[in-house]
Design a protein around this motif. Sequence first.
Motif, PDB file in Angstrom:
ATOM      1  N   THR A 103       0.806  -1.224  -0.054  1.00  0.00           N
ATOM      2  CA  THR A 103      -0.083   0.123  -0.118  1.00  0.00           C
ATOM      3  C   THR A 103       0.789   1.350   0.119  1.00  0.00           C
ATOM      4  OG1 THR A 103      -1.688  -1.248   1.349  1.00  0.00           O
ATOM      5  CG2 THR A 103      -1.973   1.181   1.064  1.00  0.00           C
ATOM      6  N   TYR A 104       1.893   1.439   0.978  1.00  0.00           N
ATOM      7  CA  TYR A 104       2.631   2.621   1.097  1.00  0.00           C
ATOM      8  C   TYR A 104       4.277   2.553   0.563  1.00  0.00           C
ATOM      9  CZ  TYR A 104      -1.231   3.195   4.354  1.00  0.00           C
ATOM     10  OH  TYR A 104      -2.200   3.328   5.051  1.00  0.00           O
ATOM     11  N   GLY A 105       4.467   1.271   0.092  1.00  0.00           N
ATOM     12  CA  GLY A 105       5.911   1.126  -0.538  1.00  0.00           C
ATOM     13  C   GLY A 105       6.918   0.970   0.790  1.00  0.00           C
ATOM     14  N   ALA A 106       6.455   0.496   1.979  1.00  0.00           N
ATOM     15  CA  ALA A 106       7.229   0.542   3.239  1.00  0.00           C
ATOM     16  C   ALA A 106       6.467   0.257   4.416  1.00  0.00           C
ATOM     17  CB  ALA A 106       8.164   1.769   3.644  1.00  0.00           C
ATOM     18  N   VAL A 107       6.925   0.015   5.520  1.00  0.00           N
ATOM     19  CA  VAL A 107       6.068  -0.553   6.709  1.00  0.00           C
ATOM     20  C   VAL A 107       5.809   0.808   7.468  1.00  0.00           C
ATOM     21  CG1 VAL A 107       5.992  -1.673   8.969  1.00  0.00           C
ATOM     22  CG2 VAL A 107       6.827  -2.845   6.917  1.00  0.00           C
ATOM     23  N   VAL A 108       4.695   1.326   7.805  1.00  0.00           N
ATOM     24  CA  VAL A 108       4.388   2.291   8.455  1.00  0.00           C
ATOM     25  C   VAL A 108       4.558   2.143   9.915  1.00  0.00           C
ATOM     26  CG1 VAL A 108       2.746   3.946   9.201  1.00  0.00           C
ATOM     27  CG2 VAL A 108       2.556   3.184   6.974  1.00  0.00           C
ATOM     28  N   ASP A 109       5.664   2.860  10.493  1.00  0.00           N
ATOM     29  CA  ASP A 109       5.944   2.757  11.805  1.00  0.00           C
ATOM     30  C   ASP A 109       5.476   4.417  12.565  1.00  0.00           C
ATOM     31  OD1 ASP A 109       6.913   0.466  12.182  1.00  0.00           O
ATOM     32  OD2 ASP A 109       8.926   1.069  11.327  1.00  0.00           O
ATOM     33  N   TYR A 110       5.323   4.461  13.995  1.00  0.00           N
ATOM     34  CA  TYR A 110       4.992   5.559  14.677  1.00  0.00           C
ATOM     35  C   TYR A 110       5.291   5.639  16.030  1.00  0.00           C
ATOM     36  CZ  TYR A 110       0.982   2.013  15.189  1.00  0.00           C
ATOM     37  OH  TYR A 110       0.373   1.210  15.626  1.00  0.00           O
ATOM     38  N   ILE A 111       5.606   4.429  16.635  1.00  0.00           N
ATOM     39  CA  ILE A 111       5.902   4.517  18.190  1.00  0.00           C
ATOM     40  C   ILE A 111       7.723   4.679  18.337  1.00  0.00           C
ATOM     41  CG2 ILE A 111       5.853   3.571  20.428  1.00  0.00           C
ATOM     42  CD1 ILE A 111       3.368   1.727  19.209  1.00  0.00           C
ATOM     43  N   TYR A 112       7.728   5.819  18.967  1.00  0.00           N
ATOM     44  CA  TYR A 112       9.356   5.964  19.018  1.00  0.00           C
ATOM     45  C   TYR A 112       9.749   6.428  20.349  1.00  0.00           C
ATOM     46  CZ  TYR A 112      13.716   9.018  18.436  1.00  0.00           C
ATOM     47  OH  TYR A 112      14.790   9.565  18.592  1.00  0.00           O
ATOM     48  N   TRP A 113      10.551   5.612  21.024  1.00  0.00           N
ATOM     49  CA  TRP A 113      10.998   5.609  22.449  1.00  0.00           C
ATOM     50  C   TRP A 113      12.066   6.466  22.311  1.00  0.00           C
ATOM     51  CZ3 TRP A 113       9.065   4.492  27.279  1.00  0.00           C
ATOM     52  CH2 TRP A 113      10.158   4.559  28.388  1.00  0.00           C
ATOM     53  N   HIS A 114      12.393   7.531  23.275  1.00  0.00           N
ATOM     54  CA  HIS A 114      13.486   8.096  23.449  1.00  0.00           C
ATOM     55  C   HIS A 114      13.746   8.523  24.734  1.00  0.00           C
ATOM     56  CE1 HIS A 114      11.159  11.788  23.368  1.00  0.00           C
ATOM     57  NE2 HIS A 114      10.511  11.204  22.296  1.00  0.00           N
ATOM     58  N   CYS A 115      13.580   7.976  25.836  1.00  0.00           N
ATOM     59  CA  CYS A 115      13.766   8.314  27.211  1.00  0.00           C
ATOM     60  C   CYS A 115      14.979   7.653  27.693  1.00  0.00           C
ATOM     61  CB  CYS A 115      12.596   7.926  27.965  1.00  0.00           C
ATOM     62  SG  CYS A 115      12.566   8.759  29.584  1.00  0.00           S
ATOM     63  N   GLY A 116      15.899   8.223  28.002  1.00  0.00           N
ATOM     64  CA  GLY A 116      17.249   7.511  28.346  1.00  0.00           C
ATOM     65  C   GLY A 116      18.160   6.949  27.212  1.00  0.00           C
ATOM     66  N   PHE A 117      17.439   6.480  26.279  1.00  0.00           N
ATOM     67  CA  PHE A 117      18.150   5.949  24.938  1.00  0.00           C
ATOM     68  C   PHE A 117      17.234   5.896  23.871  1.00  0.00           C
ATOM     69  CE2 PHE A 117      16.164   2.427  27.127  1.00  0.00           C
ATOM     70  CZ  PHE A 117      15.710   1.676  25.896  1.00  0.00           C
ATOM     71  N   GLU A 118      17.737   6.147  22.761  1.00  0.00           N
ATOM     72  CA  GLU A 118      16.909   6.028  21.653  1.00  0.00           C
ATOM     73  C   GLU A 118      16.609   4.681  20.836  1.00  0.00           C
ATOM     74  OE1 GLU A 118      17.312   9.197  18.775  1.00  0.00           O
ATOM     75  OE2 GLU A 118      17.993  10.800  20.149  1.00  0.00           O
ATOM     76  N   PHE A 119      15.434   4.305  20.753  1.00  0.00           N
ATOM     77  CA  PHE A 119      15.131   3.292  20.277  1.00  0.00           C
ATOM     78  C   PHE A 119      14.594   3.216  18.979  1.00  0.00           C
ATOM     79  CE2 PHE A 119      12.722  -0.923  20.318  1.00  0.00           C
ATOM     80  CZ  PHE A 119      13.728  -1.908  20.415  1.00  0.00           C
TER      81      PHE A 119
END
Length: 149
Positions: A103-119
């Motif tokens: 559908t979009y040409g890629a996987v849609v991601d949206y949850i971003y953890w960035h507390c203490g370290f970036e994930f």
Amino acid sequence: MKIITSISIFIVVFILDQFIKYAFVYFGWGYEGSCLSFQLAYNYGVAFSMFSFLKEYLKYIQLFLVVGGLIYLYFNKEVLKEYALPISLLFAGGLSNILDRFTYGAVVDYIYWHCGFEFAIFNLADMIINLAVAIIIYKQIFTKKDQKN
């Protein structure tokens, strides 16, 4: 009854994940927090963007793997009966991410953890896939312990 429950879980997880992704893409959903943010990102690879150089072919490779899994389950129905819940979760998350690629040409991601370290940025389907794998591992460990006793 177990098959109806598994199919229902598959449908609910699949539709919920696709709705959330659609909302991020077309409704501009987003939130910036101090530890957790929700922001649209496209992943052209697999976990942690690995194999992104295969972006055009990944959808077919993954679809081939799903078909292989279905063939395996067809010939090993006892596995399907024993692991119905995690299999329905695994297929819901996996097929939802594969649909994104078509559908979009890629996987849609949206949850971003960035507390203490970036994930890495991930989505509900990724969490559901990890949950399914954890259930399978759990069942494997405790089934073998029960068999020894």
